[in-house]
Enzyme design. Structure first.
Site, PDB file in Angstrom:
ATOM      1  CG  HIS A 182      -3.450  -2.096  -6.517  1.00 23.56           C
ATOM      2  ND1 HIS A 182      -4.661  -2.335  -7.128  1.00 23.56           N
ATOM      3  CD2 HIS A 182      -2.600  -3.202  -6.799  1.00 23.56           C
ATOM      4  CE1 HIS A 182      -4.649  -3.328  -8.081  1.00 23.56           C
ATOM      5  NE2 HIS A 182      -3.402  -3.990  -7.773  1.00 23.56           N
TER       6      HIS A 182
ATOM      7  CG  PHE B 149       6.821  -1.282 -12.795  1.00 26.26           C
ATOM      8  CD1 PHE B 149       7.341   0.002 -11.771  1.00 26.26           C
ATOM      9  CD2 PHE B 149       5.360  -1.115 -12.584  1.00 26.26           C
ATOM     10  CE1 PHE B 149       6.283   0.925 -11.175  1.00 26.26           C
ATOM     11  CE2 PHE B 149       4.580  -0.471 -11.877  1.00 26.26           C
ATOM     12  CZ  PHE B 149       5.153   0.489 -11.121  1.00 26.26           C
TER      13      PHE B 149
END
Length: 474
Positions: free
Chosen positions: A394, A227
């Site tokens: 993460h 994104f």
């Protein structure tokens, strides 16, 4: 009364030096078929000659099959795993799947494994689980790095007031559409970058055919969960490394990797690793390359090139957006999370640390841990926790697979969820819906000993792969 000579036995062949494998069975069969009446001393002499100089017998009328078997490339014997895994830390914040735990246990049974940890966002993958950290000695595991080599986060902060996004929402949407590309879409004229001129593209055979594609995809983002988004950052640490006052800033956050080049590198070297390092079925995707071998050195160079390429893509994304915003960035933070690093253990010995979906969190190291498109992300500073192999999560991590998300989530409910969060989404699909991810607050709570929070990112306008308004027409 005379007796016909008998053929040699397997014990006799072992004494001659024959390997105890299918070669011995072939030799015994040939003796029975063609040398049953030949004195044993002559049999012994003949087989000793074949073993000593098999190439000389490749055209022999009866012994050619044996010579071919002796000269054929030998398949390496299967490498056994340790009976029990080495101990490893598990940071379980929002429920880690048993499959991910089993994968980590398998990884910790590898003979090259030294240390490991499982992050709170972990879920099952191929080889090493997503959210798995594995340290080895002089061995790199291509699937311990992953397919999207060098996948990373990148964040820039801009000097803009808190209501900038609200006032300029339509402008910012157009800026995202004009200056970002996803999936198969690329820019007609990619920007130049020094990474494309690196010598590895000419010196490493597998990279030669990837250069043109890498240039075509330069500055673009992948599909899936990648994104680019506008949001706000609230800096909460007055001692932040940027030298900026506590407060709120306009921000751009991007997530993407090394595109097609990384996938091609991973596929090529995983195949080589599996050929050179045969492992039991449950661990075959954890095959490694010795860094003293040519293949190991090649992979290391190619992996680092892919990581630098991923960084270059992010830098170009952020440069295009900065130019369109007509704003000078105040600061940038970025970090890989699909990579292998050379690091030192407590005794000063070098380790190869694989972080497949894990953020480097060494002492004082800055990184970014995103949530979902409706949940906050965090700028973090590593605390250098040895038990986690200097690592943190993460992201939030998936709680629903892509298939589960598509089959169980309602487009109407997801759309309402986005509206309630005040998030505008361009592109994407049900598989990336916010509900497919774990609770980022639970994940962060599970790793308080691993990182300190420097600031919080709140997404507002999100672009992912696909240009249509999210779920429009469904």
């Amino acid at each position: 009364m005379t007796h016909a000579p008998s053929t040699l036995t397997g014990k006799d062949l072992l004494a001659l030096g024959y390997p105890q494998d299918k070669t011995m069975g072939l030799a015994l069969r040939l003796l029975a078929e063609h040398f049953a009446t030949t004195p044993q001393d002559e049999q012994r002499h003949q087989l000793a000659q074949v073993l000593a100089q098999p190439a000389e017998f490749l055209t022999h009328a009866t012994l050619a099959p044996l010579a071919e078997a002796l000269t054929a490339p030998k398949t390496p014997a299967m490498i056994p795993l340790h009976p029990a895994p080495l101990p490893f830390a598990v940071y379980d914040g929002a429920g880690i799947q048993n499959g991910a735990r089993r994968q980590m246990e398998t990884a910790m049974r590898l003979p090259v494994a030294v240390a490991g940890a499982l992050m709170p966002d972990a879920h099952q993958g191929y080889g090493l689980p997503i959210g798995g950290v594995l340290a080895t000695r002089n061995a790199v595991i291509p699937y311990g790095v992953g397919v999207d080599i060098g996948c990373r986060m990148c964040l820039t902060l801009y000097p803009a007031p808190a209501d900038f996004i609200t006032r300029e929402r339509d402008t910012l949407k157009k800026i995202l559409l004009d200056n970002t590309r996803f999936g198969r879409a690329t820019f007609q004229k990619p920007l130049e970058h020094a990474v494309i001129d690196r010598v590895e593209f000419s010196e490493i055979p597998v990279l030669r055919g990837l250069k043109d594609r890498a240039f075509a995809q330069l500055g673009s983002s992948g599909g899936g969960n990648h994104f680019v988004e506008f949001g706000t950052v609230a800096l909460s640490d007055a001692q932040n490394e940027f030298g900026l006052p506590v407060g709120e800033y306009l921000a751009v956050l991007s997530h993407s990797g090394s595109r097609g080049m990384g996938a091609a590198i991973a596929g090529h070297y995983t195949k080589l690793a599996m050929q050179a390092c045969p492992l039991p079925p449950e661990s075959r995707h954890l095959a490694w390359l010795d860094l003293n071998t040519e293949a190991g050195q090649e992979y290391w160079l190619a992996m680092n090139l892919a990581g630098d390429y991923a960084s270059a893509c992010h830098h170009q994304i952020h440069a295009r957006l900065a130019q369109a915003l007509a704003l000078e960035p105040l600061a940038m933070v970025e970090n890989h999370h699909n990579f292998a690093w050379k690091e030192l253990d407590a005794q000063g010995q070098e380790l190869i640390v694989h972080r497949k979906g894990a953020t480097p969190a060494g002492l004082g190291v800055l990184g970014i841990i995103p949530g979902s498109m409706t949940a906050p992300g965090f700028i973090v500073r590593g605390r250098g926790t040895a038990a986690s192999v200097n690592s943190a999560s993460h992201g939030a991590g998936r709680q629903l697979s892509r298939t589960q998300a598509k089959n169980t989530l309602s487009p109407a409910v997801v759309k309402q969820h986005l509206e309630e969060a005040g998030v505008e989404l361009i592109g994407s699909g049900l598989d990336e819906a916010p509900m497919a991810y774990k609770d980022i607050h639970q994940v962060m709570a599970a790793q308080q000993e691993l990182v300190d929070v420097v600031g919080t990112f709140t997404p507002k306008i999100v672009r992912m792969c696909g240009d249509e308004q999210y779920l429009e027409g469904e």
